[in-house]
Write a protein that holds these residues in place. Structure first.
Motif, PDB file in Angstrom:
ATOM      1  N   ASP A   1       0.826  -1.209   0.000  1.00  0.00           N
ATOM      2  CA  ASP A   1       0.000   0.000   0.000  1.00  0.00           C
ATOM      3  C   ASP A   1       0.860   1.258   0.000  1.00  0.00           C
ATOM      4  OD1 ASP A   1      -2.517  -1.131  -0.183  1.00  0.00           O
ATOM      5  OD2 ASP A   1      -2.873  -1.125   1.985  1.00  0.00           O
ATOM      6  N   VAL A   2       1.926   1.254   0.756  1.00  0.00           N
ATOM      7  CA  VAL A   2       2.814   2.424   0.791  1.00  0.00           C
ATOM      8  C   VAL A   2       3.406   2.671  -0.598  1.00  0.00           C
ATOM      9  CG1 VAL A   2       4.965   3.377   1.740  1.00  0.00           C
ATOM     10  CG2 VAL A   2       3.330   2.241   3.252  1.00  0.00           C
ATOM     11  N   ALA A   3       3.852   1.622  -1.258  1.00  0.00           N
ATOM     12  CA  ALA A   3       4.417   1.766  -2.605  1.00  0.00           C
ATOM     13  C   ALA A   3       3.346   2.247  -3.588  1.00  0.00           C
ATOM     14  CB  ALA A   3       5.019   0.447  -3.073  1.00  0.00           C
ATOM     15  N   LEU A   4       2.170   1.657  -3.528  1.00  0.00           N
ATOM     16  CA  LEU A   4       1.077   2.030  -4.425  1.00  0.00           C
ATOM     17  C   LEU A   4       0.690   3.497  -4.232  1.00  0.00           C
ATOM     18  CD1 LEU A   4      -1.052   1.012  -6.520  1.00  0.00           C
ATOM     19  CD2 LEU A   4      -2.541   0.580  -4.548  1.00  0.00           C
ATOM     20  N   ILE A   5       0.497   3.903  -2.996  1.00  0.00           N
ATOM     21  CA  ILE A   5       0.093   5.278  -2.690  1.00  0.00           C
ATOM     22  C   ILE A   5       1.215   6.256  -3.033  1.00  0.00           C
ATOM     23  CG2 ILE A   5      -0.550   6.857  -0.814  1.00  0.00           C
ATOM     24  CD1 ILE A   5      -2.788   4.929  -1.783  1.00  0.00           C
ATOM     25  N   SER A   6       2.457   5.849  -2.847  1.00  0.00           N
ATOM     26  CA  SER A   6       3.587   6.731  -3.180  1.00  0.00           C
ATOM     27  C   SER A   6       3.629   7.059  -4.662  1.00  0.00           C
ATOM     28  CB  SER A   6       4.913   6.085  -2.765  1.00  0.00           C
ATOM     29  OG  SER A   6       4.958   5.902  -1.375  1.00  0.00           O
ATOM     30  N   VAL A   7       3.532   6.048  -5.504  1.00  0.00           N
ATOM     31  CA  VAL A   7       3.575   6.286  -6.952  1.00  0.00           C
ATOM     32  C   VAL A   7       2.313   7.021  -7.399  1.00  0.00           C
ATOM     33  CG1 VAL A   7       3.762   5.212  -9.229  1.00  0.00           C
ATOM     34  CG2 VAL A   7       5.085   4.303  -7.321  1.00  0.00           C
ATOM     35  N   ALA A   8       1.170   6.660  -6.842  1.00  0.00           N
ATOM     36  CA  ALA A   8      -0.081   7.343  -7.190  1.00  0.00           C
ATOM     37  C   ALA A   8      -0.035   8.814  -6.770  1.00  0.00           C
ATOM     38  CB  ALA A   8      -1.272   6.639  -6.543  1.00  0.00           C
ATOM     39  N   THR A   9       0.540   9.091  -5.619  1.00  0.00           N
ATOM     40  CA  THR A   9       0.694  10.466  -5.148  1.00  0.00           C
ATOM     41  C   THR A   9       1.556  11.266  -6.109  1.00  0.00           C
ATOM     42  OG1 THR A   9       0.361   9.918  -2.822  1.00  0.00           O
ATOM     43  CG2 THR A   9       1.639  11.899  -3.285  1.00  0.00           C
TER      44      THR A   9
ATOM     45  N   LYS B   1       2.040  10.733  -9.317  1.00  0.00           N
ATOM     46  CA  LYS B   1       1.331  10.967 -10.577  1.00  0.00           C
ATOM     47  C   LYS B   1       0.204  11.968 -10.398  1.00  0.00           C
ATOM     48  CE  LYS B   1       0.471  10.775 -14.801  1.00  0.00           C
ATOM     49  NZ  LYS B   1       1.406  11.443 -15.718  1.00  0.00           N
ATOM     50  N   LEU B   2      -0.584  11.835  -9.346  1.00  0.00           N
ATOM     51  CA  LEU B   2      -1.705  12.741  -9.130  1.00  0.00           C
ATOM     52  C   LEU B   2      -1.224  14.175  -8.918  1.00  0.00           C
ATOM     53  CD1 LEU B   2      -4.739  13.138  -8.808  1.00  0.00           C
ATOM     54  CD2 LEU B   2      -4.485  12.512  -6.385  1.00  0.00           C
ATOM     55  N   SER B   3      -0.190  14.357  -8.121  1.00  0.00           N
ATOM     56  CA  SER B   3       0.293  15.723  -7.866  1.00  0.00           C
ATOM     57  C   SER B   3       0.903  16.343  -9.119  1.00  0.00           C
ATOM     58  CB  SER B   3       1.282  15.743  -6.697  1.00  0.00           C
ATOM     59  OG  SER B   3       2.416  14.958  -6.965  1.00  0.00           O
ATOM     60  N   ARG B   4       1.602  15.568  -9.928  1.00  0.00           N
ATOM     61  CA  ARG B   4       2.156  16.091 -11.188  1.00  0.00           C
ATOM     62  C   ARG B   4       1.051  16.388 -12.183  1.00  0.00           C
ATOM     63  NH1 ARG B   4       7.142  17.319 -11.422  1.00  0.00           N
ATOM     64  NH2 ARG B   4       7.243  17.988 -13.566  1.00  0.00           N
TER      65      ARG B   4
ATOM     66  N   GLU C   1       0.378  29.233  -6.080  1.00  0.00           N
ATOM     67  CA  GLU C   1       1.623  28.534  -5.750  1.00  0.00           C
ATOM     68  C   GLU C   1       1.362  27.085  -5.384  1.00  0.00           C
ATOM     69  OE1 GLU C   1       4.620  30.275  -3.348  1.00  0.00           O
ATOM     70  OE2 GLU C   1       4.263  32.282  -4.151  1.00  0.00           O
ATOM     71  N   LEU C   2       0.284  26.836  -4.664  1.00  0.00           N
ATOM     72  CA  LEU C   2      -0.049  25.463  -4.271  1.00  0.00           C
ATOM     73  C   LEU C   2      -0.337  24.595  -5.484  1.00  0.00           C
ATOM     74  CD1 LEU C   2      -0.776  23.280  -2.148  1.00  0.00           C
ATOM     75  CD2 LEU C   2      -3.095  24.210  -2.174  1.00  0.00           C
ATOM     76  N   VAL C   3      -1.170  25.077  -6.400  1.00  0.00           N
ATOM     77  CA  VAL C   3      -1.607  24.222  -7.509  1.00  0.00           C
ATOM     78  C   VAL C   3      -0.579  24.100  -8.632  1.00  0.00           C
ATOM     79  CG1 VAL C   3      -4.055  24.574  -7.026  1.00  0.00           C
ATOM     80  CG2 VAL C   3      -2.914  26.010  -8.745  1.00  0.00           C
ATOM     81  N   THR C   4       0.509  24.848  -8.562  1.00  0.00           N
ATOM     82  CA  THR C   4       1.574  24.707  -9.562  1.00  0.00           C
ATOM     83  C   THR C   4       2.791  23.987  -8.994  1.00  0.00           C
ATOM     84  OG1 THR C   4       2.462  26.900  -9.036  1.00  0.00           O
ATOM     85  CG2 THR C   4       0.891  26.758 -10.867  1.00  0.00           C
ATOM     86  N   CYS C   5       2.695  23.537  -7.774  1.00  0.00           N
ATOM     87  CA  CYS C   5       3.832  22.885  -7.109  1.00  0.00           C
ATOM     88  C   CYS C   5       3.508  21.418  -6.832  1.00  0.00           C
ATOM     89  CB  CYS C   5       4.142  23.610  -5.798  1.00  0.00           C
ATOM     90  SG  CYS C   5       5.394  22.791  -4.793  1.00  0.00           S
ATOM     91  N   PRO C   6       4.079  20.494  -7.618  1.00  0.00           N
ATOM     92  CA  PRO C   6       3.774  19.082  -7.375  1.00  0.00           C
ATOM     93  C   PRO C   6       4.243  18.610  -5.998  1.00  0.00           C
ATOM     94  CG  PRO C   6       5.420  19.307  -9.110  1.00  0.00           C
ATOM     95  CD  PRO C   6       4.961  20.686  -8.762  1.00  0.00           C
ATOM     96  N   PHE C   7       5.283  19.223  -5.470  1.00  0.00           N
ATOM     97  CA  PHE C   7       5.761  18.851  -4.137  1.00  0.00           C
ATOM     98  C   PHE C   7       4.738  19.260  -3.074  1.00  0.00           C
ATOM     99  CE2 PHE C   7       9.512  19.451  -6.765  1.00  0.00           C
ATOM    100  CZ  PHE C   7      10.166  18.245  -6.568  1.00  0.00           C
ATOM    101  N   CYS C   8       4.175  20.452  -3.220  1.00  0.00           N
ATOM    102  CA  CYS C   8       3.159  20.936  -2.279  1.00  0.00           C
ATOM    103  C   CYS C   8       1.886  20.100  -2.375  1.00  0.00           C
ATOM    104  CB  CYS C   8       2.829  22.401  -2.571  1.00  0.00           C
ATOM    105  SG  CYS C   8       4.269  23.493  -2.575  1.00  0.00           S
TER     106      CYS C   8
ATOM    107  N   TRP D   1      -1.121  16.907  -0.031  1.00  0.00           N
ATOM    108  CA  TRP D   1      -2.580  16.822  -0.114  1.00  0.00           C
ATOM    109  C   TRP D   1      -3.006  15.488  -0.724  1.00  0.00           C
ATOM    110  CZ3 TRP D   1      -6.224  21.003   0.711  1.00  0.00           C
ATOM    111  CH2 TRP D   1      -5.641  22.176   1.191  1.00  0.00           C
ATOM    112  N   ALA D   2      -2.361  15.110  -1.819  1.00  0.00           N
ATOM    113  CA  ALA D   2      -2.719  13.857  -2.499  1.00  0.00           C
ATOM    114  C   ALA D   2      -2.465  12.660  -1.591  1.00  0.00           C
ATOM    115  CB  ALA D   2      -1.932  13.717  -3.801  1.00  0.00           C
ATOM    116  N   ALA D   3      -1.319  12.644  -0.930  1.00  0.00           N
ATOM    117  CA  ALA D   3      -0.994  11.523  -0.037  1.00  0.00           C
ATOM    118  C   ALA D   3      -1.985  11.443   1.118  1.00  0.00           C
ATOM    119  CB  ALA D   3       0.432  11.661   0.480  1.00  0.00           C
ATOM    120  N   THR D   4      -2.360  12.587   1.654  1.00  0.00           N
ATOM    121  CA  THR D   4      -3.329  12.609   2.757  1.00  0.00           C
ATOM    122  C   THR D   4      -4.681  12.076   2.293  1.00  0.00           C
ATOM    123  OG1 THR D   4      -2.189  14.463   3.804  1.00  0.00           O
ATOM    124  CG2 THR D   4      -4.484  14.083   4.455  1.00  0.00           C
ATOM    125  N   GLY D   5      -5.127  12.540   1.142  1.00  0.00           N
ATOM    126  CA  GLY D   5      -6.408  12.067   0.616  1.00  0.00           C
ATOM    127  C   GLY D   5      -6.401  10.585   0.305  1.00  0.00           C
TER     128      GLY D   5
END
Length: 172
Positions: free
Chosen positions: A60-68, A70-73, A117-124, A128-132
């Motif tokens: 699950d950690v690996a799945l959520i990490s890669v999904a996070t 992709k979703l943030s980018r 700034e938030l919506v243009t920063c994949p790191f930021c 949010w994506a990981a939390t969701g």
């Protein structure tokens, strides 16, 4: 009380960065929204009585990490998601395969700038994506794993596309 908080935040912003505009009000609002998201997830878990795993599985950690990733980018850089960012950004040019460079609009409110700034920063956005997605693992694990699998497969596909192009161009 809200006006007092805004005044104090504006005073703090002037002391924090006297030679540069920093949208602390926008950042504070984003932090409050994130706190609201986390609180809503926690409340939903409590209300539904869903058990919180003692330790998430490595899968699950690996799945959520890669999904996070992709979703943030996708949200921060994707050409197809640019309409979501357009109210707070300005197109600056292509950034590579299906990605864009955008500038945060300076006009308008500190809130607009902070959201930009938030919506243009994949790191930021990653936080949010990981939390969701992590909250989704507790509240709707099957659906979350399915959505995360699609995002992960897309991320792997992206890397394979780049590898294919690199291998093809190596012969030239």
């Amino acid at each position: 009380m809200l006006d007092t908080a805004r005044t104090a935040l504006a005073r703090t912003a002037r002391r924090y960065a006297p030679h540069e505009h920093r949208p602390l009000h926008g950042y504070a609002t984003a932090l409050a929204a994130f706190g609201g998201l986390a609180a809503a997830l926690a409340a939903a878990v409590r209300i539904t009585g869903r058990p919180i795993p003692e330790r998430p599985s490595l899968a699950d950690v690996a799945l959520i990490s890669v999904a996070t990733h992709k979703l943030s980018r996708l949200i921060a850089k994707g050409a197809v998601t640019s309409p979501l960012r357009a109210p707070v950004t300005r197109y600056a040019g292509p950034a590579g395969a299906a990605e864009l460079n955008e500038e945060v609009r300076d006009e308008g409110s500190s809130l607009r700038h902070g959201v930009g700034e938030l919506v243009t920063c994949p790191f930021c956005l990653g936080v949010w994506a990981a939390t969701g997605l992590t909250g989704g693992l507790v509240l709707a694990p099957r659906l979350t794993r399915l959505a995360a699998t699609a995002l992960t497969a897309t991320a792997v596909s992206d890397f394979l596309q780049f590898a294919y192009d690199a291998a093809k161009n190596q012969d030239d």
